[in-house]
Design an enzyme around this catalytic site. Sequence first.
Site, short mmCIF file in Angstrom:
data_model
loop_
_atom_site.label_atom_id
_atom_site.label_comp_id
_atom_site.label_asym_id
_atom_site.label_seq_id
_atom_site.Cartn_x
_atom_site.Cartn_y
_atom_site.Cartn_z
N ARG A 32 0.82 -1.23 0.00
CA ARG A 32 0.00 0.00 0.00
C ARG A 32 0.85 1.27 0.00
NH1 ARG A 32 -5.59 -0.79 1.88
NH2 ARG A 32 -6.08 -2.81 0.98
N ARG A 36 -3.07 6.63 1.07
CA ARG A 36 -3.56 7.85 1.72
C ARG A 36 -2.59 8.54 2.66
NH1 ARG A 36 -8.65 4.42 3.28
NH2 ARG A 36 -6.91 2.97 3.09
N ARG A 45 -6.99 12.17 -4.75
CA ARG A 45 -8.14 11.43 -4.21
C ARG A 45 -9.33 12.34 -3.91
NH1 ARG A 45 -11.77 8.67 -2.83
NH2 ARG A 45 -11.79 6.86 -1.43
N ASP A 81 -6.71 -2.94 -7.16
CA ASP A 81 -7.23 -3.67 -6.01
C ASP A 81 -7.47 -5.13 -6.37
OD1 ASP A 81 -8.22 -2.91 -3.14
OD2 ASP A 81 -9.59 -4.44 -3.89
N TYR A 159 -15.11 -11.85 -0.03
CA TYR A 159 -15.82 -10.58 -0.23
C TYR A 159 -17.08 -10.78 -1.08
CZ TYR A 159 -11.93 -8.13 1.89
OH TYR A 159 -11.00 -7.70 2.79
O1 CP3 Z 1 -0.06 -2.46 -2.24
C1 CP3 Z 1 -0.49 -1.60 -3.03
O2 CP3 Z 1 -0.35 -0.38 -2.85
C2 CP3 Z 1 -1.14 -2.06 -4.32
C3 CP3 Z 1 -2.54 -1.79 -4.47
C4 CP3 Z 1 -3.45 -2.56 -3.56
C5 CP3 Z 1 -4.57 -1.98 -2.89
N1 CP3 Z 1 -5.23 -2.97 -2.23
C6 CP3 Z 1 -4.94 -0.56 -2.94
C7 CP3 Z 1 -6.05 -0.06 -2.14
C8 CP3 Z 1 -3.43 -3.90 -3.23
C9 CP3 Z 1 -2.42 -4.98 -3.63
C10 CP3 Z 1 -4.57 -4.16 -2.41
C11 CP3 Z 1 -4.87 -5.49 -1.91
C12 CP3 Z 1 -6.10 -5.70 -1.15
N2 CP3 Z 1 -7.29 -5.07 -1.30
C13 CP3 Z 1 -6.25 -6.73 -0.18
C14 CP3 Z 1 -5.20 -7.76 0.22
C15 CP3 Z 1 -4.12 -7.16 1.05
C16 CP3 Z 1 -4.57 -6.62 2.36
O3 CP3 Z 1 -4.46 -5.40 2.54
O4 CP3 Z 1 -5.06 -7.38 3.21
C17 CP3 Z 1 -7.56 -6.65 0.30
C18 CP3 Z 1 -8.15 -7.54 1.36
C19 CP3 Z 1 -8.22 -5.60 -0.42
C20 CP3 Z 1 -9.63 -5.15 -0.31
C21 CP3 Z 1 -9.72 -3.73 0.06
N3 CP3 Z 1 -9.46 -2.66 -0.77
C22 CP3 Z 1 -10.14 -3.22 1.30
C23 CP3 Z 1 -10.54 -4.07 2.51
C24 CP3 Z 1 -10.13 -1.83 1.19
C25 CP3 Z 1 -10.63 -0.84 2.22
C26 CP3 Z 1 -9.70 -0.66 3.33
C27 CP3 Z 1 -8.80 0.49 3.04
O5 CP3 Z 1 -7.59 0.34 3.20
O6 CP3 Z 1 -9.34 1.52 2.67
C28 CP3 Z 1 -9.65 -1.48 -0.10
C29 CP3 Z 1 -9.42 -0.13 -0.64
C30 CP3 Z 1 -8.04 0.17 -1.12
N4 CP3 Z 1 -7.23 -0.68 -1.85
C31 CP3 Z 1 -7.34 1.41 -0.96
C32 CP3 Z 1 -6.10 1.28 -1.61
C33 CP3 Z 1 -5.01 2.31 -1.77
C34 CP3 Z 1 -7.87 2.67 -0.29
C35 CP3 Z 1 -8.36 3.55 -1.37
C36 CP3 Z 1 -8.75 4.93 -0.94
O7 CP3 Z 1 -9.78 5.09 -0.26
O8 CP3 Z 1 -8.06 5.86 -1.36
#
Ligand code: CP3
Length: 349
Positions: A32, A36, A45, A81, A159
Amino acid sequence: MNQKHTNKNLQSSYLNALKQSNTQAPPIWFMRQAGRYLPEYREIRKHYSFTEMISTPDIVTEITLQPIKRYQFDAAILYSDILVVPNAFGLHFDFIEKKGPVLRNQVNVEQLKERLSHPYDISTCDFVFQSIIQLTEALSSYNTPLIGFAGCPFTVACYLIEGHSSKIFSSVRELFSTDPDTMHFILQRLTDASIDYLTRQLDAGVDAIQLFDTWACLLTPSEYRDFSLHYIQQICDALTAYNKPIILFSKHSQHFVEQQLTLPIDAISIDAHYSLEDARKKVGKGITLQGNLNPELLLGDVSTLEFTVKSILNTMKNDPAYIFNLGHGILPPTPLDNVQRVVDLVKHA
Ligand code: CP3
């Protein structure tokens, strides 16, 4: 196989570590890392939803590069994602502030099964492949490899079945306990689409693939074998012809390491609940380890942070198969200076 943008001459400590042959300081990148905690990310964003951002190749390119420009991380990860793959079946997630991903049109298990029984259309994810083509081009001037990724079928299924985030995903356990055939059908369809999805990422030019299995930790070892490992194995087997490294991330999963070692993977990414020293003893020398700084330490006291980073570096000193990373994704309130501190310590190790 139709690789358009191979970075054949890339000199990369990250890729070397994945071949168990790094002779420099350990490579560093953060899960990540484009997110943010970065003011330049929050600036973009403000104007778009997460879905709009990940669907627009120019934005994906800019955001993926942000942490590379600021911290010179040793690998970039595609800004996207794991919940994009269901698009191929007409199933879309919205990402809602404080709630996380929510299935746009909620479906029950019967409806989900029906949806997944139709042919999928991977071109609904073309924005991902287009972004990768743009990114490999842009990253060549930074001499930085690009990581592509997908969720493991079990985690993505969690999910889809639950319809949203959860800590326990109780409807998933209910389904695989009472109707394992339906669970296997869902997992197989997601596996087929994920293989196609990852193949296209590799064709578009990614240098490595990381598979995310966050929710494998809900399973017992025998459930893990049947509902997760079996499908990861299919994905790895389908990608072997590309000869690109595969990294497996799962959370709270030290009890699965022996099973994971049976997979044709190049690296295991471990979380902060396991020690790298114990992990190295368990896995031997032939596999790369990635991890495992607790992301919460980046929010707290600087001396504890520095002490922990130094002790990780000491444990993994001269290990040719080690990649410094966090145990899980970086948290939004992380101070920028603390990231810089960690990067400096690792780069000068
Ligand atoms: O690592 C990276 O930066 C690559 C991009 C990436 C994201 N999510 C960006 C993201 C990757 C590889 C993921 C994986 C992901 N997504 C997982 C597996 C890894 C982990 O974190 O457990 C899971 C379970 C998800 C599902 C997901 N996506 C959730 C539960 C959420 C909400 C929680 C949160 O962090 O906001 C997201 C949103 C998400 N995915 C964001 C980002 C940068 C936040 C986006 C935003 O609101 O700006």
